[in-house]
Design a protein around this motif. Structure first.
Motif, PDB file in Angstrom:
ATOM      1  N   ALA A 286     115.267 144.307  91.083  1.00  0.00           N
ATOM      2  CA  ALA A 286     114.321 143.802  90.087  1.00  0.00           C
ATOM      3  C   ALA A 286     113.662 142.546  90.649  1.00  0.00           C
ATOM      4  O   ALA A 286     114.269 141.817  91.425  1.00  0.00           O
ATOM      5  CB  ALA A 286     115.036 143.481  88.784  1.00  0.00           C
ATOM      6  N   MET A 287     112.425 142.323  90.255  1.00  0.00           N
ATOM      7  CA  MET A 287     111.681 141.132  90.679  1.00  0.00           C
ATOM      8  C   MET A 287     111.145 140.424  89.437  1.00  0.00           C
ATOM      9  O   MET A 287     111.281 140.929  88.328  1.00  0.00           O
ATOM     10  CB  MET A 287     110.527 141.533  91.591  1.00  0.00           C
ATOM     11  N   ASN A 288     110.476 139.299  89.636  1.00  0.00           N
ATOM     12  CA  ASN A 288     109.901 138.570  88.503  1.00  0.00           C
ATOM     13  C   ASN A 288     108.978 139.439  87.664  1.00  0.00           C
ATOM     14  O   ASN A 288     108.941 139.303  86.454  1.00  0.00           O
ATOM     15  CB  ASN A 288     109.107 137.355  88.986  1.00  0.00           C
ATOM     16  N   VAL A 289     108.198 140.279  88.294  1.00  0.00           N
ATOM     17  CA  VAL A 289     107.156 141.009  87.574  1.00  0.00           C
ATOM     18  C   VAL A 289     107.453 142.488  87.378  1.00  0.00           C
ATOM     19  O   VAL A 289     106.684 143.165  86.719  1.00  0.00           O
ATOM     20  CB  VAL A 289     105.794 140.849  88.272  1.00  0.00           C
ATOM     21  N   VAL A 290     108.515 142.998  87.953  1.00  0.00           N
ATOM     22  CA  VAL A 290     108.831 144.421  87.797  1.00  0.00           C
ATOM     23  C   VAL A 290     110.318 144.616  87.526  1.00  0.00           C
ATOM     24  O   VAL A 290     111.156 143.867  88.021  1.00  0.00           O
ATOM     25  CB  VAL A 290     108.411 145.256  89.022  1.00  0.00           C
ATOM     26  N   LEU A 291     110.591 145.624  86.743  1.00  0.00           N
ATOM     27  CA  LEU A 291     111.965 145.968  86.428  1.00  0.00           C
ATOM     28  C   LEU A 291     112.562 146.820  87.538  1.00  0.00           C
ATOM     29  O   LEU A 291     111.850 147.315  88.419  1.00  0.00           O
ATOM     30  CB  LEU A 291     112.006 146.728  85.100  1.00  0.00           C
ATOM     31  N   MET A 292     113.863 147.001  87.478  1.00  0.00           N
ATOM     32  CA  MET A 292     114.541 147.849  88.454  1.00  0.00           C
ATOM     33  C   MET A 292     113.916 149.235  88.463  1.00  0.00           C
ATOM     34  O   MET A 292     113.603 149.791  87.424  1.00  0.00           O
ATOM     35  CB  MET A 292     116.031 147.946  88.125  1.00  0.00           C
ATOM     36  N   GLY A 293     113.712 149.738  89.666  1.00  0.00           N
ATOM     37  CA  GLY A 293     113.117 151.057  89.821  1.00  0.00           C
ATOM     38  C   GLY A 293     111.617 151.043  90.015  1.00  0.00           C
ATOM     39  O   GLY A 293     111.010 152.087  90.225  1.00  0.00           O
TER      40      GLY A 293
END
Length: 179
Positions: free
Chosen positions: A154-161
Motif C-alpha cells: 500500500a502507498m499514500n495514494v493507493v490501497l493494497m493491490g
C-alpha cells in the motif's frame, strides 16, 4: 543490462512493507501495524533525505532540459519534507499532452512515461540521454515490468493491490500523465 523482475521487487520490498496499511487512506484498527512505523518507511525517509541533499544535480539537469522544452518540475514536494521515492518532472509536448520522467531515489533506475503521440520519440531520446549523462549507471525500467501490480503493498495514494512497480519506485506522480 536487462533489469530482472525480482531485482525490482527486492527494491520495492526494501522500502515498502508487505501487507502493512497506510493510515493516510484508510482507517486501521488500533494495534495494527502501519507503514510509518516500519523499518521500510525509515529507509524511504532516508532515501528522500539523500534526494534533498543531492537535489542540485537534479535541478541542473532539469534546467538544461527546461532551456529546450516547456518543463514542469514535480519534485518540489520533496524539498518541503515529502518522502517521494523519486525526482519527477514533465515536458509539455502539446498544450494538453506531456511526457513525464522520473529518477528513482531508491535504486539506479529511471522511467519515461510516454503519452503515445508522434512528438514524443525525439524528446524521450533526449531526456534519456540527459538522465544517463547526469546519473551514470541508471537504467530504464521496461513497461512490461514497471506496470506490474505489487499486490501486497500500500502507498499514500493507493490501497493494497493497486500499486505498480513504477508507482513504488517513482511515486504516484507516474500516473499524472495517464489519459
Amino acid at each position: 543490462m536487462m533489469i530482472a523482475h525480482s531485482e525490482l521487487l527486492d527494491v520495492v520490498y526494501r522500502f515498502y512493507p508487505r501487507g502493512v496499511h497506510n493510515t493516510d487512506r484508510i482507517h486501521v484498527p488500533p494495534g495494527e501495524p502501519v507503514h510509518k512505523d516500519t523499518e521500510e518507511h525509515r529507509r524511504l525517509v532516508e532515501a528522500a533525505n539523500r534526494g534533498r541533499a543531492e537535489y542540485p544535480r537534479w535541478n541542473a539537469m532539469i534546467d538544461r532540459l527546461g532551456d529546450r522544452y516547456g518543463l514542469q518540475n514535480e519534485s518540489l514536494h520533496l524539498l518541503s519534507g515529502g518522502t517521494d521515492p523519486a525526482y519527477s518532472a514533465r515536458i509539455w509536448l502539446t498544450d494538453e499532452t506531456a511526457l513525464s520522467f522520473h529518477v528513482s531515489l531508491l535504486g539506479p533506475y529511471y522511467g519515461i512515461h510516454l503519452p503515445g503521440i508522434p512528438e514524443e520519440e525525439p524528446v524521450a531520446r533526449e531526456v534519456a540521454r540527459e538522465i544517463e549523462a547526469t546519473y551514470p549507471g541508471y537504467r530504464p525500467i521496461p513497461p512490461e515490468i514497471g506496470n506490474e501490480v505489487v499486490p501486497d503493498v500500500a502507498m499514500n495514494v493507493v490501497l493494497m493491490g493497486d500499486a505498480t512497480i513504477y508507482m513504488c519506485l517513482f511515486s504516484e506522480v507516474w500516473t499524472w500523465v495517464d489519459p
